[in-house]
Design a protein around this motif. Structure first.
Motif, short mmCIF file in Angstrom:
data_model
loop_
_atom_site.label_atom_id
_atom_site.label_comp_id
_atom_site.label_asym_id
_atom_site.label_seq_id
_atom_site.Cartn_x
_atom_site.Cartn_y
_atom_site.Cartn_z
N GLN A 318 0.83 -1.21 0.00
CA GLN A 318 0.00 0.00 0.00
C GLN A 318 0.87 1.27 0.00
O GLN A 318 0.53 2.25 -0.67
CB GLN A 318 -0.91 0.01 1.22
CG GLN A 318 -2.01 -1.04 1.19
CD GLN A 318 -2.96 -0.89 2.37
OE1 GLN A 318 -3.58 0.15 2.56
NE2 GLN A 318 -3.08 -1.94 3.17
N GLN A 321 2.22 1.91 -3.45
CA GLN A 321 1.15 2.41 -4.32
C GLN A 321 0.88 3.89 -4.08
O GLN A 321 0.76 4.68 -5.03
CB GLN A 321 -0.12 1.58 -4.09
CG GLN A 321 -1.30 1.99 -4.97
CD GLN A 321 -1.03 1.75 -6.44
OE1 GLN A 321 -0.56 0.69 -6.82
NE2 GLN A 321 -1.31 2.75 -7.27
N LYS A 322 0.82 4.29 -2.82
CA LYS A 322 0.55 5.70 -2.50
C LYS A 322 1.71 6.59 -2.92
O LYS A 322 1.51 7.70 -3.43
CB LYS A 322 0.25 5.84 -1.01
CG LYS A 322 -1.06 5.19 -0.58
CD LYS A 322 -1.35 5.43 0.88
CE LYS A 322 -2.64 4.72 1.30
NZ LYS A 322 -3.80 5.21 0.56
N GLN A 346 -1.23 9.55 4.80
CA GLN A 346 -2.00 8.34 4.47
C GLN A 346 -1.17 7.08 4.71
O GLN A 346 -1.69 6.08 5.21
CB GLN A 346 -2.48 8.40 3.02
CG GLN A 346 -3.55 9.45 2.77
CD GLN A 346 -3.82 9.65 1.29
OE1 GLN A 346 -3.33 8.90 0.44
NE2 GLN A 346 -4.62 10.66 0.95
N ILE A 350 -1.82 3.69 7.62
CA ILE A 350 -2.16 2.35 7.11
C ILE A 350 -2.28 1.34 8.24
O ILE A 350 -3.23 0.56 8.29
CB ILE A 350 -1.09 1.89 6.08
CG1 ILE A 350 -1.16 2.75 4.82
CG2 ILE A 350 -1.27 0.42 5.72
CD1 ILE A 350 -0.06 2.46 3.83
N LYS A 357 -11.95 -1.56 9.36
CA LYS A 357 -12.01 -1.23 7.93
C LYS A 357 -11.88 0.28 7.76
O LYS A 357 -12.55 1.05 8.44
CB LYS A 357 -13.32 -1.72 7.33
CG LYS A 357 -13.40 -3.24 7.20
CD LYS A 357 -14.67 -3.64 6.48
CE LYS A 357 -14.72 -5.15 6.29
NZ LYS A 357 -15.95 -5.58 5.59
N SER A 359 -11.11 3.61 4.76
CA SER A 359 -11.09 3.98 3.35
C SER A 359 -9.65 4.02 2.85
O SER A 359 -8.70 4.07 3.63
CB SER A 359 -11.76 5.34 3.15
OG SER A 359 -11.01 6.34 3.82
N ALA A 360 -9.50 4.02 1.53
CA ALA A 360 -8.16 3.99 0.94
C ALA A 360 -7.36 5.23 1.30
O ALA A 360 -6.13 5.16 1.42
CB ALA A 360 -8.27 3.84 -0.58
N ASN A 361 -8.02 6.38 1.50
CA ASN A 361 -7.32 7.63 1.79
C ASN A 361 -7.47 8.05 3.25
O ASN A 361 -7.46 9.23 3.58
CB ASN A 361 -7.84 8.75 0.87
CG ASN A 361 -7.59 8.45 -0.59
OD1 ASN A 361 -6.57 7.87 -0.94
ND2 ASN A 361 -8.53 8.84 -1.44
N TYR A 362 -7.63 7.06 4.14
CA TYR A 362 -7.84 7.35 5.57
C TYR A 362 -6.62 8.02 6.18
O TYR A 362 -5.48 7.65 5.91
CB TYR A 362 -8.14 6.04 6.30
CG TYR A 362 -8.25 6.19 7.80
CD1 TYR A 362 -9.39 6.71 8.39
CD2 TYR A 362 -7.18 5.82 8.62
CE1 TYR A 362 -9.48 6.84 9.76
CE2 TYR A 362 -7.27 5.94 9.99
CZ TYR A 362 -8.42 6.46 10.56
OH TYR A 362 -8.51 6.59 11.92
#
Length: 574
Positions: A318, A321-322, A346, A350, A357, A359-362
């Protein structure tokens, strides 16, 4: 004063054995000379500084040495002609060359023409050269060299034997620099040479130029610190420290560390690219099968292996990817610093509350760090808040009360086994995993505190800390639990037994779930580990709550009698 010769010229290869990182090509050329299988037109292509021109000169010398006497002493300089196509790229220059080709050599067997930067020839010059290149005289051999093969017309490529030179590996470049250091009596750290080799990006000539520059800066002793300072590169220690902060979810420290990087004159783009490469190296270090892909020194490799044990594969994937997304969007962004800061925040979020759970941009809420930031002293509990009032369901507590520091002596805290996340194989949503979590929570509640202090305290002190805990829950965003804890004022009984009343069964269940955190807070701040909290259900209290519009209006009217006058003045209905 002795004339200085740069290392790129002083240590230019004089035979094929001295060429670094091109073993396959040099072996092919040597075998072609021995077996008389050498083509009359060769094209050397590849990045800058990897040995194309050097190999062409060595080959030109070796061709004539094959049959000549005293070959080692003869360099056949009169048989080698070099043409720079960058400055001699017209049709007239090529016609002059073809006229010279017809004349046979005076000594030796071959005349060798080396045309460097051949892609700079004009279209007309290429066409004028075609016929000569296709059917040259028996005594002529052409060696073309270029960094941009795609600019050469296909008809020229089809008439040449092509040799693709590759970038020189970091380890090969480092070992060659080590040999030069020994010849020059220079003491060089392994990591310092490795950084130079990395900075050269596969070009041996660039590596030697950087080596000369660093030697001029630091003298006969090359250290990693001197090299990073002179080359203005980000040391890998910067990325190790940054990754530790990201894994610990310390967003404020991460932002300060990034600001330090920017203050040294580095761009955010350079930093995020280096961070992505660092994550890639950590991912490579996770498996012994891919460990050879880690092109770093021995001391750095140990650090990578150590940090790779902390970073999980899902986190690294992750994070890469970011970082890659930030790299792709960097040039188009109008606020580039903010883009990088959002990306690293972000990444730092992670592993936060990993079982939940997100979100992807938490990004971790700022209130989390506001509650934790004052906890600096080991044996001091501080609850941070702004000097203004916080509204609770039953009372308004000034935050200045919450800022009080409750000093307590050092206490050896009990060791709680199996507390926190379950490191077990069953899934967190499976029945077995759920039962294990219940067992863990039960062991925490039933921990024995008989050997710990039981300092006496007053009911007023208890109620003051109770309100402080409600305010703390509000700052953390746990407003539901804060409203439940604030519904009643606790009472203190004998043997430090605290009694708390709730109006319904639902609130009783929710209070019991949050009771361990409340007990821990009270025990630490009151220095009393004999505290217990008993919750009572009193459904009669529920009548205090207003449900209908009329009841809600009556409640508001009790707090502000002027509300009734306002309703009558404007003749309002409920």
């Amino acid at each position: 004063m002795e004339h200085f010769i740069v290392s790129a010229r002083k240590y230019r290869p004089k035979n094929f054995q001295d060429v670094v990182g091109q073993q396959a090509i040099t072996n092919t050329l040597e075998n072609a000379i021995k077996n008389n299988h050498l083509a009359q037109a060769l094209l050397f292509t590849g990045p800058r500084g990897v040995g194309k021109t050097s190999c062409a000169r060595i080959l030109a010398k070796k061709i004539n040495q094959q049959d000549a006497e005293n070959s080692e002493e003869e360099d056949f300089a009169f048989n080698i002609f070099e043409l720079d196509a960058a400055s001699n790229n017209s049709v007239d220059d090529i016609r002059s060359l073809t006229d010279q080709v017809r004349i046979p050599p005076q000594t030796g067997k071959y005349k060798v023409y080396i045309i460097d930067e051949v892609h700079m020839l004009s279209q007309a010059a290429f066409n004028a050269f075609l016929k000569t290149l296709e059917e040259p005289p028996a005594h002529a051999i052409f060696i073309l060299a270029t960094t941009e093969k795609h600019k050469i017309i296909p008809t020229i490529l089809s008439r040449c034997q092509i040799f693709d030179f590759k970038r020189i590996g970091v380890l090969d470049a480092k070992n060659y620099l080590k040999k030069i250091s020994e010849k020059e009596d220079i003491t060089a750290e392994d990591d310092a040479l490795h950084i130079i080799a990395q900075k050269a990006d596969g070009a041996m000539r660039d590596a030697l130029s950087i080596f000369d520059r660093v030697v001029s800066f630091s003298g006969k002793n090359l250290t990693r610190e001197a090299v990073t300072e002179n080359l203005n590169v980000l040391d890998y220690d910067t990325y190790f420290g940054m990754t530790d902060l990201l894994l610990d979810n310390k967003i404020p420290d991460v932002l300060n560390a990034f600001n330090t990087v920017l203050s040294k004159g580095f761009e955010g783009h350079h930093f995020i690219n280096g961070l992505a490469s660092h994550f890639r190296d950590l991912l490579v270090a996770k498996d012994k099968a891919t460990l050879d892909l880690l092109e770093v020194g021995d001391s750095a490799k140990k650090k990578y292996l150590t940090q790779a044990t902390r970073a999980s594969i899902p986190f690294l994937l992750q994070a890469i990817q970011k970082a890659n997304d930030c790299d792709l969007n960097y040039r188009a962004s109008k606020n580039q610093r903010l883009l990088v800061e959002l990306s690293i925040m972000q990444i730092a979020s992670i592993t936060f509350d990993g079982e939940k759970k997100k979100s992807a941009n938490y990004i971790i809420p700022a209130t989390f760090f506001q509650a934790l930031s004052p906890r600096k002293k080991k044996n001091t509990t501080i609850i941070a808040a702004e000097p203004k009032e916080i509204a609770t369901p039953t009372a308004t507590v000034p935050k200045t009360e919450i800022q009080k520091v409750v000093e307590k002596p050092a206490i050896k805290k009990p060791i709680l086994k199996n507390v926190g996340r379950l490191n077990t194989q069953p899934g967190k949503y499976s029945l077995k995993g759920f039962n294990q979590q219940k067992e863990v929570k039960k062991t925490v509640v039933e921990e024995n505190f008989e050997q710990h202090p039981k300092t006496t305290f007053t009911e007023e002190k208890l109620q003051e800390l109770w309100k402080a805990y409600v305010a703390l829950l509000n700052t953390k965003g746990e407003r539901s639990m804060a409203s439940i804890v604030g519904t009643d004022i606790p009472t203190l009984g004998s043997d430090f037994k605290i009694t708390f009343t709730v109006p319904n069964k639902l609130m009783e269940d929710q209070f019991k779930k949050g009771r361990p955190g409340l007990m821990k807070f009270l025990r630490e701040n009151l220095n009393n580990y004999g505290i217990s909290i008993a919750v009572q259900l009193n459904e009669a209290v529920e009548k205090k709550f207003a449900y209908t519009p009329q009841e809600k209006y009556n409640k508001l009217k009790e707090k502000n009698p002027l509300l009734e006058k306002l309703r009558q003045a404007f003749e309002l209905d409920l």
